[in-house]
Design a protein around this motif. Sequence first.
Motif, PDB file in Angstrom:
ATOM      1  N   ARG A 329       0.849  -1.174  -0.042  1.00 32.78           N
ATOM      2  CA  ARG A 329       0.117   0.153   0.002  1.00 32.78           C
ATOM      3  C   ARG A 329       0.915   1.353  -0.133  1.00 32.78           C
ATOM      4  NH1 ARG A 329      -3.364  -3.510   3.029  1.00 32.78           N
ATOM      5  NH2 ARG A 329      -2.289  -2.834   5.070  1.00 32.78           N
ATOM      6  N   THR A 333       0.794   4.376  -2.800  1.00 30.16           N
ATOM      7  CA  THR A 333       0.553   5.652  -2.442  1.00 30.16           C
ATOM      8  C   THR A 333       1.689   6.637  -2.900  1.00 30.16           C
ATOM      9  OG1 THR A 333      -0.700   5.052  -0.670  1.00 30.16           O
ATOM     10  CG2 THR A 333       0.263   7.099  -0.449  1.00 30.16           C
ATOM     11  N   ASP A 342      -3.262  12.903  -6.086  1.00 27.53           N
ATOM     12  CA  ASP A 342      -3.437  12.973  -4.417  1.00 27.53           C
ATOM     13  C   ASP A 342      -4.184  11.499  -4.200  1.00 27.53           C
ATOM     14  OD1 ASP A 342      -4.248  13.219  -1.797  1.00 27.53           O
ATOM     15  OD2 ASP A 342      -4.859  15.356  -2.112  1.00 27.53           O
ATOM     16  N   PRO A 343      -3.218  10.562  -3.428  1.00 27.08           N
ATOM     17  CA  PRO A 343      -3.951   9.410  -3.076  1.00 27.08           C
ATOM     18  C   PRO A 343      -5.313   9.490  -2.296  1.00 27.08           C
ATOM     19  CG  PRO A 343      -1.671   9.435  -2.693  1.00 27.08           C
ATOM     20  CD  PRO A 343      -1.997  10.890  -2.963  1.00 27.08           C
ATOM     21  N   ASP A 344      -5.540  10.460  -1.404  1.00 25.88           N
ATOM     22  CA  ASP A 344      -6.578  10.480  -0.586  1.00 25.88           C
ATOM     23  C   ASP A 344      -7.816  11.078  -1.419  1.00 25.88           C
ATOM     24  OD1 ASP A 344      -5.276  10.360   1.626  1.00 25.88           O
ATOM     25  OD2 ASP A 344      -4.878  12.427   2.017  1.00 25.88           O
ATOM     26  N   LEU A 345      -7.578  11.395  -2.659  1.00 28.31           N
ATOM     27  CA  LEU A 345      -8.703  11.982  -3.477  1.00 28.31           C
ATOM     28  C   LEU A 345      -8.788  10.915  -4.784  1.00 28.31           C
ATOM     29  CD1 LEU A 345      -7.931  15.696  -4.056  1.00 28.31           C
ATOM     30  CD2 LEU A 345      -9.755  14.883  -2.602  1.00 28.31           C
ATOM     31  N   SER A 348      -9.392   5.778  -4.337  1.00 24.90           N
ATOM     32  CA  SER A 348     -10.475   4.893  -4.284  1.00 24.90           C
ATOM     33  C   SER A 348     -11.471   5.007  -5.465  1.00 24.90           C
ATOM     34  CB  SER A 348     -11.271   4.950  -2.967  1.00 24.90           C
ATOM     35  OG  SER A 348     -11.832   6.630  -2.764  1.00 24.90           O
TER      36      SER A 348
END
Length: 437
Positions: A329, A333, A342-345, A348
């Motif tokens: 992971r 990332t 951006d991994p957070d955006l 998923s």
Amino acid sequence: MGPPGSAPVFRDLDLEVRPGEWVALTGANGGGKSLLCLALAGLLGPRAGTVQADGVALTPHAPARAAVGMVFQEPESQLVAPTLEEEIAFPLENLGWERARINERVRRLVDEFDLGALSGRAPTSLSGGEKSRLGLAAALAGDPRYLLLDEPGVYLDARARERLRALVRREIERGRGALFVTQLEEEWSAADRRLRLENGVLRSASGTEPIASPAASRDGLARAASSSGRPILASRSLSFQYGAKPLLEHVDLELAPGEVVLLTGASGSGKTTLLLLLCGILEPGSGRIDLDRSSSLGVLLQSPEDQLVSSSVAEDVAIGVRQAGEEGRRKVTAALAEVGLDPDLHASRPPSSLSHGQRRRAAWAGLLARGTRLWLLDEPSTGLDQAGVSLLETTLARFASAGGAALVASQDPRLEAWGIRRYALEAGRLLPIQRAH
């Protein structure tokens, strides 16, 4: 306006394209340019506001949609018929034209767009540049009053891009209006009016404002990419043909650790075919390919949709990552962050929800996460804004400095400024191009 379940990409946006006007539109990857084109074509309904063509509201099933012709960013997404001629005829059949009139219109467009040599071919068998020409011919088949062109020149060589601009100008002079989405200076400067889509807002650009500010330094990759040691990949007298016509003849190429090589050539000259031979997808007619057995190979296809197959971006990037669990992971990332996603955006999100440029970055992140030593990249910069092209250059420089090797096939004029070793495919032969000093 925005994808279902997401925040709006833009609000209260007003835009008018007049008959006889060429409007250029640019903006960052993921900023909503393609989304705006789909709305203007009546293919995607806005959450609020209206889209009209000559005062008539456009909806997905409205007859008024025939007034708007669209060329999609990915040519494959609009090619549905078994032959080139049937592709052009398809929208006319939907409009109820008589067969004799359809046949005459198809003949005229085949001639105007220089498609005669491809007569009877399946659209799926054409090169990216040939598909782009076919897509424009099909968009014009029904004689629309307005054209929406979503980066139509990305798979075209310089001569073909010049001809495309001349064709668009001809249609403008005939009274059509055109919205031309682009990341290329030559297309931006050819327009009558220029717009930027920035943070959901349209703003006008001055007549002399360039499409992007030049990078502070353009020689970082040239310094980093220098040959060292034995070749990691080599082709020896490689030849290949489709049917009876040779496409590649006696191609010799060497790629060593620490080296990045740029491969150019006209649309249909065989660049993609050469990459498919080098990675083992196609078998050569003669000659051989030598690959260092200790080297791992990563391939970026011309159309990122072809290799993004999972339900989320993170799952796609993780394909082929050796490490499992938390270590895997972390690699995913880090790779997403390196390509500017951006991994957070984005991690998923389904790949289909990304823009073309973002999908290309996601596919490129997969190569980084797998840690492959050899890259074969087919048109890696198509759809990328200038920030994305600069990021690609920086990543390739870092990759080469660490001993990686890459062959980059591209029509993008922005990549020629990198100053790296360069070849052109012409009439089946691989010709070295002298570096500019």
